[in-house]
Design a protein around this motif. Sequence first.
Motif, PDB file in Angstrom:
ATOM      1  N   ALA A   1      49.839  62.182  49.044  1.00 45.10           N
ATOM      2  CA  ALA A   1      51.201  61.847  49.439  1.00 45.10           C
ATOM      3  C   ALA A   1      51.637  60.611  48.681  1.00 45.10           C
ATOM      4  O   ALA A   1      50.909  59.608  48.629  1.00 45.10           O
ATOM      5  N   ALA A   2      52.818  60.678  48.059  1.00 44.19           N
ATOM      6  CA  ALA A   2      53.361  59.519  47.346  1.00 44.19           C
ATOM      7  C   ALA A   2      53.878  58.504  48.355  1.00 44.19           C
ATOM      8  O   ALA A   2      54.617  58.846  49.276  1.00 44.19           O
ATOM      9  N   ILE A   3      53.504  57.252  48.180  1.00 43.68           N
ATOM     10  CA  ILE A   3      53.912  56.198  49.101  1.00 43.68           C
ATOM     11  C   ILE A   3      55.006  55.343  48.500  1.00 43.68           C
ATOM     12  O   ILE A   3      56.006  55.039  49.153  1.00 43.68           O
ATOM     13  N   GLY A   4      54.841  54.929  47.251  1.00 45.72           N
ATOM     14  CA  GLY A   4      55.858  54.092  46.630  1.00 45.72           C
ATOM     15  C   GLY A   4      55.587  53.881  45.154  1.00 45.72           C
ATOM     16  O   GLY A   4      54.446  53.976  44.697  1.00 45.72           O
ATOM     17  N   THR A   5      56.658  53.642  44.398  1.00 45.35           N
ATOM     18  CA  THR A   5      56.557  53.289  42.984  1.00 45.35           C
ATOM     19  C   THR A   5      57.439  52.062  42.766  1.00 45.35           C
ATOM     20  O   THR A   5      58.607  52.063  43.159  1.00 45.35           O
ATOM     21  N   TYR A   6      56.871  51.038  42.144  1.00 43.81           N
ATOM     22  CA  TYR A   6      57.639  49.809  41.981  1.00 43.81           C
ATOM     23  C   TYR A   6      57.234  49.108  40.694  1.00 43.81           C
ATOM     24  O   TYR A   6      56.151  49.333  40.142  1.00 43.81           O
ATOM     25  N   ALA A   7      58.106  48.234  40.199  1.00 44.98           N
ATOM     26  CA  ALA A   7      57.885  47.528  38.943  1.00 44.98           C
ATOM     27  C   ALA A   7      56.823  46.451  39.106  1.00 44.98           C
ATOM     28  O   ALA A   7      56.714  45.824  40.160  1.00 44.98           O
ATOM     29  N   THR A   8      56.066  46.253  38.050  1.00 43.76           N
ATOM     30  CA  THR A   8      55.024  45.232  38.070  1.00 43.76           C
ATOM     31  C   THR A   8      55.565  43.834  37.843  1.00 43.76           C
ATOM     32  O   THR A   8      54.895  42.853  38.143  1.00 43.76           O
ATOM     33  N   GLY A   9      56.740  43.735  37.299  1.00 42.16           N
ATOM     34  CA  GLY A   9      57.226  42.444  36.851  1.00 42.16           C
ATOM     35  C   GLY A   9      56.821  42.225  35.407  1.00 42.16           C
ATOM     36  O   GLY A   9      55.941  42.899  34.871  1.00 42.16           O
ATOM     37  N   SER A  10      57.439  41.271  34.751  1.00 41.94           N
ATOM     38  CA  SER A  10      57.238  41.112  33.313  1.00 41.94           C
ATOM     39  C   SER A  10      56.142  40.126  32.958  1.00 41.94           C
ATOM     40  O   SER A  10      55.692  40.083  31.812  1.00 41.94           O
ATOM     41  N   SER A  11      55.686  39.316  33.911  1.00 44.58           N
ATOM     42  CA  SER A  11      54.679  38.307  33.600  1.00 44.58           C
ATOM     43  C   SER A  11      53.940  37.901  34.868  1.00 44.58           C
ATOM     44  O   SER A  11      54.294  38.303  35.985  1.00 44.58           O
ATOM     45  N   GLU A  12      52.906  37.060  34.662  1.00 41.66           N
ATOM     46  CA  GLU A  12      52.121  36.584  35.798  1.00 41.66           C
ATOM     47  C   GLU A  12      52.929  35.713  36.751  1.00 41.66           C
ATOM     48  O   GLU A  12      52.482  35.431  37.858  1.00 41.66           O
ATOM     49  N   ALA A  13      54.093  35.273  36.330  1.00 44.38           N
ATOM     50  CA  ALA A  13      54.947  34.487  37.223  1.00 44.38           C
ATOM     51  C   ALA A  13      55.465  35.322  38.395  1.00 44.38           C
ATOM     52  O   ALA A  13      55.893  34.768  39.415  1.00 44.38           O
ATOM     53  N   ASP A  14      55.446  36.640  38.259  1.00 43.93           N
ATOM     54  CA  ASP A  14      55.875  37.546  39.321  1.00 43.93           C
ATOM     55  C   ASP A  14      54.680  37.841  40.225  1.00 43.93           C
ATOM     56  O   ASP A  14      53.628  38.276  39.752  1.00 43.93           O
ATOM     57  N   ASN A  15      54.842  37.640  41.529  1.00 39.05           N
ATOM     58  CA  ASN A  15      53.744  37.868  42.467  1.00 39.05           C
ATOM     59  C   ASN A  15      53.231  39.300  42.445  1.00 39.05           C
ATOM     60  O   ASN A  15      52.083  39.565  42.802  1.00 39.05           O
ATOM     61  N   ALA A  16      54.087  40.251  42.029  1.00 30.20           N
ATOM     62  CA  ALA A  16      53.700  41.658  42.030  1.00 30.20           C
ATOM     63  C   ALA A  16      52.979  42.079  40.749  1.00 30.20           C
ATOM     64  O   ALA A  16      52.571  43.237  40.631  1.00 30.20           O
ATOM     65  N   PHE A  17      52.803  41.153  39.802  1.00 33.38           N
ATOM     66  CA  PHE A  17      52.286  41.522  38.488  1.00 33.38           C
ATOM     67  C   PHE A  17      50.920  42.204  38.566  1.00 33.38           C
ATOM     68  O   PHE A  17      50.645  43.149  37.839  1.00 33.38           O
ATOM     69  N   TYR A  18      50.039  41.719  39.444  1.00 32.43           N
ATOM     70  CA  TYR A  18      48.710  42.310  39.612  1.00 32.43           C
ATOM     71  C   TYR A  18      48.548  42.996  40.974  1.00 32.43           C
ATOM     72  O   TYR A  18      47.428  43.260  41.406  1.00 32.43           O
ATOM     73  N   SER A  19      49.645  43.270  41.641  1.00 29.28           N
ATOM     74  CA  SER A  19      49.563  43.756  43.020  1.00 29.28           C
ATOM     75  C   SER A  19      48.969  45.154  43.143  1.00 29.28           C
ATOM     76  O   SER A  19      48.574  45.568  44.236  1.00 29.28           O
ATOM     77  N   GLY A  20      48.893  45.903  42.043  1.00 28.55           N
ATOM     78  CA  GLY A  20      48.292  47.234  42.103  1.00 28.55           C
ATOM     79  C   GLY A  20      46.779  47.223  42.102  1.00 28.55           C
ATOM     80  O   GLY A  20      46.149  48.280  42.211  1.00 28.55           O
ATOM     81  N   TYR A  21      46.191  46.046  41.993  1.00 30.34           N
ATOM     82  CA  TYR A  21      44.728  45.917  42.007  1.00 30.34           C
ATOM     83  C   TYR A  21      44.301  45.545  43.425  1.00 30.34           C
ATOM     84  O   TYR A  21      44.601  44.451  43.893  1.00 30.34           O
ATOM     85  N   TYR A  22      43.615  46.447  44.102  1.00 31.96           N
ATOM     86  CA  TYR A  22      43.357  46.301  45.536  1.00 31.96           C
ATOM     87  C   TYR A  22      41.976  45.711  45.817  1.00 31.96           C
ATOM     88  O   TYR A  22      40.966  46.155  45.273  1.00 31.96           O
ATOM     89  N   SER A  23      41.953  44.721  46.718  1.00 35.45           N
ATOM     90  CA  SER A  23      40.701  44.228  47.297  1.00 35.45           C
ATOM     91  C   SER A  23      40.485  44.788  48.688  1.00 35.45           C
ATOM     92  O   SER A  23      39.359  44.823  49.186  1.00 35.45           O
ATOM     93  N   GLY A  24      41.571  45.207  49.348  1.00 36.94           N
ATOM     94  CA  GLY A  24      41.488  45.730  50.701  1.00 36.94           C
ATOM     95  C   GLY A  24      42.853  46.206  51.153  1.00 36.94           C
ATOM     96  O   GLY A  24      43.827  46.197  50.395  1.00 36.94           O
ATOM     97  N   LEU A  25      42.920  46.615  52.433  1.00 35.33           N
ATOM     98  CA  LEU A  25      44.157  47.140  53.017  1.00 35.33           C
ATOM     99  C   LEU A  25      44.374  46.500  54.380  1.00 35.33           C
ATOM    100  O   LEU A  25      43.416  46.161  55.082  1.00 35.33           O
ATOM    101  N   SER A  26      45.632  46.362  54.756  1.00 32.13           N
ATOM    102  CA  SER A  26      45.963  45.779  56.055  1.00 32.13           C
ATOM    103  C   SER A  26      45.587  46.733  57.182  1.00 32.13           C
ATOM    104  O   SER A  26      45.354  47.931  56.970  1.00 32.13           O
ATOM    105  N   LEU A  27      45.531  46.201  58.394  1.00 29.66           N
ATOM    106  CA  LEU A  27      45.161  47.000  59.555  1.00 29.66           C
ATOM    107  C   LEU A  27      46.076  48.196  59.737  1.00 29.66           C
ATOM    108  O   LEU A  27      45.619  49.307  60.023  1.00 29.66           O
TER     109      LEU A  27
END
Length: 457
Positions: free
Chosen positions: A265-291
């Motif tokens: 099931a597709a959950i979401g697709t979003y932009a990574t941002g253009s640089s490390e200054a964007d909090n989402a730049f590495y957000s696709g790399y998972y260490s864990g998941l919320s409850l």
Amino acid sequence: QFLYFIDKHQTNMKASVGFLLLLGAASVSAQCEGCTAQETCCMDSEGYECCIFAETACVQQQGTYPARCCPKWTVGCTTGSVGCCDPARPWQREVVPNPEVTIRNPLMSAVHKGVRVRVRAEAAPVQTTNSTAKMYAMFMAGIQEGLHVLQVSPNGDVKKEAVKGPVKDWFDALYGMATRIFTFDAKRTAFHFVDESPNRTHHVLLYSVNAENGESTVKEITSVTGYPISMEWHQEKDELFFVTHASLEKQFSVYSVNVDTGKAAAIGTYATGSSEADNAFYSGYYSGLSLDGASSLRLGYQKYDSNMTGSGLGVTEMVSGKTQWNSLTSPPDAFFYWSLDRIPNTDTYMSLAPSAKGDHSFQLFQWNTTAAPKLLTSWDNAHAPSSGEIGTLGYIDTACNAGTFAAMVLQKGSTGVTHQWAVAVYDMATQQATINPLNPAFLVAEGASVSAFGIGN
């Protein structure tokens, strides 16, 4: 898992120049000699390596770091022992940095210069425990031995079975490369992971391995294409979550998959941002998941371009990609966290961190984003895989349920070739901590490395 594997050029009786280059001991005598149709040539003025494009990509020379084959689930960086950083598992933040880097293919690096013979493990006294936890691991059992599943007791005793079926075929096609860390499903007593189809259709495949007998299956997820850069198991939702990355479009696509049916099931697709200054730049790399399963967690650093800076925990809404970065400092008398496990049905985390004192053995902390970390225990000899000449060279793996925390770590021997894998266990009820080497022994010098680890129901 940047560990120590037999060189494929020698395995296939090809020219050994690739092996010499892995050790930084030769210059280019012929351009890309020995690279196959399944590989790309990664070259600089001093040498080259053949990158298997199913799992690795060439990162060009940066400063003292040579042109190298970085796993696709990592990013090129200029820190650590190999210059390939995993944004979700920050083991490349060196406790004792090494300024000289010569490794060109960390997934196949022959750190101990191609040891092929059996090495005798050093004896260690068994630490007795009342824990009844039943643990499972998937290991590269040694050079030329392939993947195995292990049933592991708290005293270190191991029952080993070879992995069979499609996962064996998948691994054989990688010339014995190390793997990333895969997920464990306690309900089914199975390991799961996703990967891009090797036949270049770009469809994603779901692989599952029975953790007790090594039998495996594969399901094609025809609705999803691209390379999965990250995956995590959500125990409460009983689903596997994964992310594909379209680097040209600079976006992450998030999916969940039912491991029984293979339906995603597709959950979401979003932009990574253009640089490390964007909090989402590495957000696709998972260490864990919320409850609640609505957000992903990334434990690590904000920036990897020149060094690892800005330690913290990123929380990303998987539908929108909105990311909040929670800055965190290292716990008292320790370096920053190297692992993240959420205690089931809570928002409380358990993390290993190297001690800032002595030989930097791992300590265990309990914490959340609103409370100070609590030191639970320390082990005398619990480390990440390493080479004295190069530095840290691989993953550990950890697991946690309602009553037990456990980890696959390395116990250092008197010499590098006697370093051996061990299971560290902490019983939350009794507050008892033990560490015992695996029996029979799994030695780093023989190519043993962890691919997955979990605690059964």
